[in-house]
Design an enzyme around this catalytic site. Sequence first.
Site, PDB file in Angstrom:
ATOM      1  N   GLY A  32       1.271  -0.873  -0.299  1.00  0.00           N
ATOM      2  CA  GLY A  32       0.121  -0.122   0.267  1.00  0.00           C
ATOM      3  C   GLY A  32       1.249   1.342   0.211  1.00  0.00           C
ATOM      4  N   GLU A  45       1.758   1.674  -3.732  1.00  0.00           N
ATOM      5  CA  GLU A  45       0.514   1.980  -4.028  1.00  0.00           C
ATOM      6  C   GLU A  45      -0.516   3.696  -3.849  1.00  0.00           C
ATOM      7  OE1 GLU A  45      -1.990  -2.129  -4.131  1.00  0.00           O
ATOM      8  OE2 GLU A  45      -1.701  -1.270  -2.599  1.00  0.00           O
TER       9      GLU A  45
HETATM   10  N1  DAK Z   1       2.204  -3.941   9.199  1.00  0.00           N
HETATM   11  C1  DAK Z   1       2.206  -3.472  10.428  1.00  0.00           C
HETATM   12  N2  DAK Z   1       3.562  -3.771  11.103  1.00  0.00           N
HETATM   13  C2  DAK Z   1       5.063  -2.909  10.291  1.00  0.00           C
HETATM   14  C3  DAK Z   1       4.775  -3.340   8.647  1.00  0.00           C
HETATM   15  C4  DAK Z   1       3.054  -3.140   7.709  1.00  0.00           C
HETATM   16  N3  DAK Z   1       3.119  -3.733   6.541  1.00  0.00           N
HETATM   17  N4  DAK Z   1       6.497  -3.536   8.325  1.00  0.00           N
HETATM   18  C5  DAK Z   1       6.947  -3.484   9.358  1.00  0.00           C
HETATM   19  N5  DAK Z   1       5.773  -3.242  10.861  1.00  0.00           N
HETATM   20  C6  DAK Z   1       6.506  -3.262  11.853  1.00  0.00           C
HETATM   21  C7  DAK Z   1       7.579  -4.214  12.318  1.00  0.00           C
HETATM   22  O1  DAK Z   1       6.272  -5.361  12.518  1.00  0.00           O
HETATM   23  C8  DAK Z   1       8.225  -4.257  13.674  1.00  0.00           C
HETATM   24  O2  DAK Z   1       7.231  -3.685  14.914  1.00  0.00           O
HETATM   25  P1  DAK Z   1       7.681  -4.548  15.517  1.00  0.00           P
HETATM   26  O3  DAK Z   1       7.799  -5.961  15.351  1.00  0.00           O
HETATM   27  O4  DAK Z   1       9.307  -3.795  16.550  1.00  0.00           O
HETATM   28  O5  DAK Z   1       6.518  -3.533  16.929  1.00  0.00           O
HETATM   29  C9  DAK Z   1       8.492  -2.460  12.875  1.00  0.00           C
HETATM   30  O6  DAK Z   1       7.977  -2.266  11.935  1.00  0.00           O
HETATM   31  C10 DAK Z   1       9.516  -2.801  12.320  1.00  0.00           C
HETATM   32  O7  DAK Z   1      10.055  -4.054  11.426  1.00  0.00           O
HETATM   33  P2  DAK Z   1      10.658  -4.892  10.724  1.00  0.00           P
HETATM   34  O8  DAK Z   1      11.905  -5.120  12.146  1.00  0.00           O
HETATM   35  O9  DAK Z   1      10.215  -5.625   9.712  1.00  0.00           O
HETATM   36  O10 DAK Z   1      12.030  -4.172   9.793  1.00  0.00           O
HETATM   37  P3  DAK Z   1      12.893  -4.937   9.512  1.00  0.00           P
HETATM   38  O11 DAK Z   1      14.458  -3.047   9.089  1.00  0.00           O
HETATM   39  O12 DAK Z   1      13.641  -5.369  10.202  1.00  0.00           O
HETATM   40  O13 DAK Z   1      12.045  -4.416   8.235  1.00  0.00           O
HETATM   41  C11 DAK Z   1      10.825  -4.473   5.729  1.00  0.00           C
HETATM   42  C12 DAK Z   1      12.018  -3.979   6.793  1.00  0.00           C
HETATM   43  C13 DAK Z   1       9.803  -3.060   5.211  1.00  0.00           C
HETATM   44  C14 DAK Z   1      11.228  -5.203   4.597  1.00  0.00           C
HETATM   45  C15 DAK Z   1       9.894  -5.098   6.650  1.00  0.00           C
HETATM   46  O14 DAK Z   1       9.187  -4.876   7.871  1.00  0.00           O
HETATM   47  C16 DAK Z   1       8.724  -5.857   5.782  1.00  0.00           C
HETATM   48  O15 DAK Z   1       8.272  -6.663   5.229  1.00  0.00           O
HETATM   49  N6  DAK Z   1       7.408  -5.196   6.208  1.00  0.00           N
HETATM   50  C17 DAK Z   1       6.044  -5.481   5.500  1.00  0.00           C
HETATM   51  C18 DAK Z   1       6.228  -5.840   4.313  1.00  0.00           C
HETATM   52  C19 DAK Z   1       4.522  -5.553   3.159  1.00  0.00           C
HETATM   53  O16 DAK Z   1       4.252  -7.369   3.506  1.00  0.00           O
HETATM   54  N7  DAK Z   1       4.041  -4.644   3.176  1.00  0.00           N
HETATM   55  C20 DAK Z   1       3.166  -5.034   2.144  1.00  0.00           C
HETATM   56  C21 DAK Z   1       1.551  -5.131   3.523  1.00  0.00           C
HETATM   57  S1  DAK Z   1      -0.074  -5.614   2.581  1.00  0.00           S
HETATM   58  C22 DAK Z   1      -7.336  -2.005   0.736  1.00  0.00           C
HETATM   59  C23 DAK Z   1      -5.895  -1.136   0.432  1.00  0.00           C
HETATM   60  C24 DAK Z   1      -4.026  -0.930   0.557  1.00  0.00           C
HETATM   61  C25 DAK Z   1      -4.276  -2.703   0.706  1.00  0.00           C
HETATM   62  C26 DAK Z   1      -4.715  -4.226   0.459  1.00  0.00           C
HETATM   63  C27 DAK Z   1      -6.357  -3.015   0.898  1.00  0.00           C
HETATM   64  N8  DAK Z   1      -8.014  -1.887   0.111  1.00  0.00           N
HETATM   65  C28 DAK Z   1      -8.322  -0.661  -0.128  1.00  0.00           C
HETATM   66  C29 DAK Z   1      -8.854  -2.299  -0.424  1.00  0.00           C
HETATM   67  C30 DAK Z   1      -2.776  -3.144   0.546  1.00  0.00           C
HETATM   68  C31 DAK Z   1      -2.141  -4.349   1.599  1.00  0.00           C
HETATM   69  C32 DAK Z   1      -0.447  -4.062   1.554  1.00  0.00           C
HETATM   70  O17 DAK Z   1       0.310  -3.631   1.493  1.00  0.00           O
END
Ligand code: DAK
Length: 257
Positions: free
Chosen positions: A108, A111
């Site tokens: 997102g 996006e």
């Molecule tokens: N959500 C919640 N928390 C998050 C997060 C996320 N997307 N990304 C990071 N954090 C949090 C981590 O949980 C961590 O929190 P604590 O554990 O310390 O409490 C903190 O931020 C630091 O993250 P990391 O420890 O993981 O940091 P690193 O440097 O090791 O890694 C990273 C950074 C960006 C590679 C990793 O955090 C990561 O992979 N994050 C998730 C990325 C991801 O999968 N994003 C896509 C999410 S799904 C819609 C509109 C939009 C969407 C859907 C529907 N509609 C209008 C219907 C969108 C969907 C998405 O985006």
Amino acid sequence: MTYKNILVETRGRVGLITLNRPEALNALCAALIAELSQALDAFIEDDGIGAIVLTGSEKAFAAGADIKEIRLMTPAEAHARTFTNTWECISRCNKPTIAAVAGYALGGGLEIAMMCDMLLLGDNAKLGLPEITIGAVPGGGGTQRLTRAIGKSKAMEMCLTGRMMAAEEAERAGLAVRVVPAADLVAEAVALAGKIASFSLPISRMVKEAVNITYEMPLKAGLQFEHRLFNLTMAMEDQAEGMGAFVDKRPPTWKHR
Ligand code: DAK
């Protein structure tokens, strides 16, 4: 207005919104999206604002929707969020918008950056749609806007592998205006927005509308749309002022009408 998840300021005729949830890498929780929508609406209403910059921190523009918040949503709850005024707040903004992206812009995050009229990248930017790695499909327009921006093969590879694209690659692929040192990103974005905001606002609105309609219309209809906008400008005070100033060899003074 006080906000918890964003910072809002104005710099001359530029509105600057900074996503500010550092503890979650600016993950886009519902409260943040609602605040973003409110702040944008306020800038849309403000005649003193001619362009808007959306940015995050040097580490993360935004790491996507808040996974902890959405992971247990039912399909009906997810559907209720789709195409809401809040998630679509940037794409319905009628003033030029620039996403100034440093660090992670994932899911997102990418996006909402792509909903802006253009992206300016810090040299540490990492862009991706990693939803497939967490068992989901992009839900905020990623498959559509990325494909239109960089073509099918590259978009398909990014969506199917979750690979992150570095700033230079994203710029070469046509996703961004240019890459600048991350430390200079906000200043560069505000300068670019300031240049845009220095022109007539109704004219820049029309330019934006004409470029964006490319995605909605076949060429012939798009050309007609553009011609009619051009014709319309001939009845505007700022057209008379702009062309008059050129002939008089003086700088124009825009009245924004
Ligand atoms: N959500 C919640 N928390 C998050 C997060 C996320 N997307 N990304 C990071 N954090 C949090 C981590 O949980 C961590 O929190 P604590 O554990 O310390 O409490 C903190 O931020 C630091 O993250 P990391 O420890 O993981 O940091 P690193 O440097 O090791 O890694 C990273 C950074 C960006 C590679 C990793 O955090 C990561 O992979 N994050 C998730 C990325 C991801 O999968 N994003 C896509 C999410 S799904 C819609 C509109 C939009 C969407 C859907 C529907 N509609 C209008 C219907 C969108 C969907 C998405 O985006």
